[in-house]
Write a protein that holds these residues in place. Structure first.
Motif, PDB file in Angstrom:
ATOM      1  N   ASP A 174      61.028  16.439 117.292  1.00  0.00           N
ATOM      2  CA  ASP A 174      62.204  15.660 117.682  1.00  0.00           C
ATOM      3  C   ASP A 174      63.529  16.325 117.326  1.00  0.00           C
ATOM      4  N   THR A 175      63.476  17.431 116.574  1.00  0.00           N
ATOM      5  CA  THR A 175      64.705  18.113 116.184  1.00  0.00           C
ATOM      6  C   THR A 175      64.561  19.615 116.407  1.00  0.00           C
ATOM      7  N   HIS A 226      66.713  23.189 115.743  1.00  0.00           N
ATOM      8  CA  HIS A 226      67.821  23.953 115.175  1.00  0.00           C
ATOM      9  C   HIS A 226      67.756  25.375 115.723  1.00  0.00           C
ATOM     10  N   GLU A 264      61.286  20.542 114.284  1.00  0.00           N
ATOM     11  CA  GLU A 264      60.961  19.597 113.221  1.00  0.00           C
ATOM     12  C   GLU A 264      60.491  18.269 113.802  1.00  0.00           C
ATOM     13  N   ARG A 265      59.843  17.482 112.949  1.00  0.00           N
ATOM     14  CA  ARG A 265      59.469  16.119 113.296  1.00  0.00           C
ATOM     15  C   ARG A 265      59.369  15.297 112.011  1.00  0.00           C
ATOM     16  N   SER A 280      61.417  13.474 110.098  1.00  0.00           N
ATOM     17  CA  SER A 280      62.358  13.696 108.995  1.00  0.00           C
ATOM     18  C   SER A 280      62.642  12.381 108.267  1.00  0.00           C
ATOM     19  N   SER A 330      60.806  17.043 106.050  1.00  0.00           N
ATOM     20  CA  SER A 330      60.336  17.007 107.431  1.00  0.00           C
ATOM     21  C   SER A 330      59.220  18.008 107.621  1.00  0.00           C
ATOM     22  N   MET A 384      72.279  22.331 117.077  1.00  0.00           N
ATOM     23  CA  MET A 384      71.159  21.455 116.762  1.00  0.00           C
ATOM     24  C   MET A 384      71.079  20.335 117.789  1.00  0.00           C
ATOM     25  N   HIS A 437      68.899  16.650 118.222  1.00  0.00           N
ATOM     26  CA  HIS A 437      67.949  15.682 117.655  1.00  0.00           C
ATOM     27  C   HIS A 437      67.759  14.547 118.649  1.00  0.00           C
ATOM     28  N   GLY A 469      70.205  10.067 120.773  1.00  0.00           N
ATOM     29  CA  GLY A 469      70.111  11.332 120.068  1.00  0.00           C
ATOM     30  C   GLY A 469      71.471  11.786 119.583  1.00  0.00           C
ATOM     31  N   THR A 479      73.771  15.706 118.797  1.00  0.00           N
ATOM     32  CA  THR A 479      73.803  17.163 118.874  1.00  0.00           C
ATOM     33  C   THR A 479      74.906  17.709 117.970  1.00  0.00           C
ATOM     34  N   GLN A 515      69.144  15.051 111.308  1.00  0.00           N
ATOM     35  CA  GLN A 515      67.825  14.895 111.923  1.00  0.00           C
ATOM     36  C   GLN A 515      67.137  13.602 111.522  1.00  0.00           C
TER      37      GLN A 515
END
Length: 330
Positions: free
Chosen positions: A47-48, A50, A108-109, A111, A122, A234, A236, A248, A250, A327
């Motif tokens: 979901d994120t 970077h 990432e997921r 978090s 995360s 980034m 998210h 979301g 950004t 995130q």
């Protein structure tokens, strides 16, 4: 093995499958082949995202400089190196210090904030692609990490070096079974650094696969609000099935400016300054600090906050911390 994977990377990261094969483009056309290829390795429930581009790896010792420490974008770029750029692991940076990074991508997921000081845990993995072959530094780094690793595993023929977790957590937070620092020198130009062994295993299992279902598809509206050519950025996305107040958020980082864009579910005429103040620190008004912030609510309902920043001055540290916790927004 290195030769096979290097050939694989050239094949995967230079080939963008046509929309007829995938059904749709992976992400906006402005993305480089390297970023596209890295996204293709990430778990679909990430979901994120970077991204840091064109920077130098830090060394184990702080740089001696007169005046401002570094331009602001560098602080955001180092977020991508989570688990590697940590005081407890700084000795492993020695062979890599000063090496030019073409691009570093971190997915990432799940978090979550795990301390009263805002530390975030995360599941994630950074894919670090150096501009040039590491040469003898690859062996030097491998020898160093092999000697210091808490454990050495193997997955799909890859050597996985295991170090301890680095996230600072309050006493009430229990460690997760997947938690730690997991490092893989995939090729002499590509290093993986993960905070979750399960997340890393997915990446290693999907080096050679292409799928119509991808992490961060082009259909995400967040792509419209981030500059993917910037030195650091980034994205998210809050999953639709979760309890959320935003779609979301950004972040776009340049040398001297930071811009954050929120995509609220409620698109009514909200005051942008109050929206940001309430999301960031509630009663603590970070937005009233000395650093000047610009707030804007666009016709499409998005709310942005931006500021010009030149270096790691004291009044900017809280904003840097805030960038590291975006995130967890929902």
């Amino acid at each position: 093995m290195f030769g096979h994977i290097l050939f694989l990377m050239i094949l995967v990261w230079s080939f963008v499958p046509p929309s007829a094969v995938l059904g749709r483009e992976l992400a906006p056309a402005g993305l480089s082949p390297e970023i596209r290829g890295a996204i293709g390795w990430l778990p679909t429930d990430s979901d994120t995202l970077h991204v840091a581009q064109a920077f130098e790896m830090p060394g184990p010792e702080p740089q001696k400089q007169v005046g401002p420490l570094r331009d602001f974008r560098y602080g955001g770029q180092l977020f991508v190196l989570e688990g590697l750029f940590e005081p407890v692991h700084k000795k492993y940076l020695k062979p890599l210090g000063g090496r030019k990074v073409l691009v570093a991508v971190r997915g990432e997921r799940n978090s979550e904030v795990v301390s009263k000081f805002g530390s975030v845990r995360s599941e994630g993995c950074s894919i670090i692609l150096f501009k040039d072959d590491l040469g003898t530094a690859a062996k030097e780094w491998t020898d160093l990490i092999r000697a210091g690793a808490d454990q050495i595993r193997r997955h799909n023929g890859h050597e996985v070096f295991v170090l301890g977790k680095t996230t600072v957590m309050d006493g009430w937070v229990k460690p997760k079974p997947w938690q730690g620092t997991f490092l893989v020198l995939l090729t002499p130009k590509c290093l993986l650094c993960a905070s979750s062994d399960k997340y890393l295993e997915y990446v290693l299992d999907h080096l050679e696969s292409w799928s119509a279902v991808r992490a961060f598809p082009e259909t995400l509206v967040e792509w419209q609000h981030v500059d993917t050519t910037a030195p650091g950025w980034m994205l998210h996305h809050v999953p639709a099935g979760s309890v959320r107040s935003i779609i979301g958020v950004t972040v776009t980082l340049t040398r001297d400016r930071c811009r954050i864009v929120y995509l609220p579910l409620d698109k009514t005429n909200q005051d942008p300054k109050e929206f940001v103040r309430n999301r960031w620190l509630g009663k603590d008004s970070i937005v009233d600090m000395a650093t000047p912030y610009d707030f804007e609510r666009a016709e499409n309902g998005t709310i942005s906050v931006s500021t010009g920043l030149e270096a790691f001055e004291p009044e900017n540290w809280l904003l840097i911390w805030r960038l590291g916790s975006l995130q967890t927004e929902s």
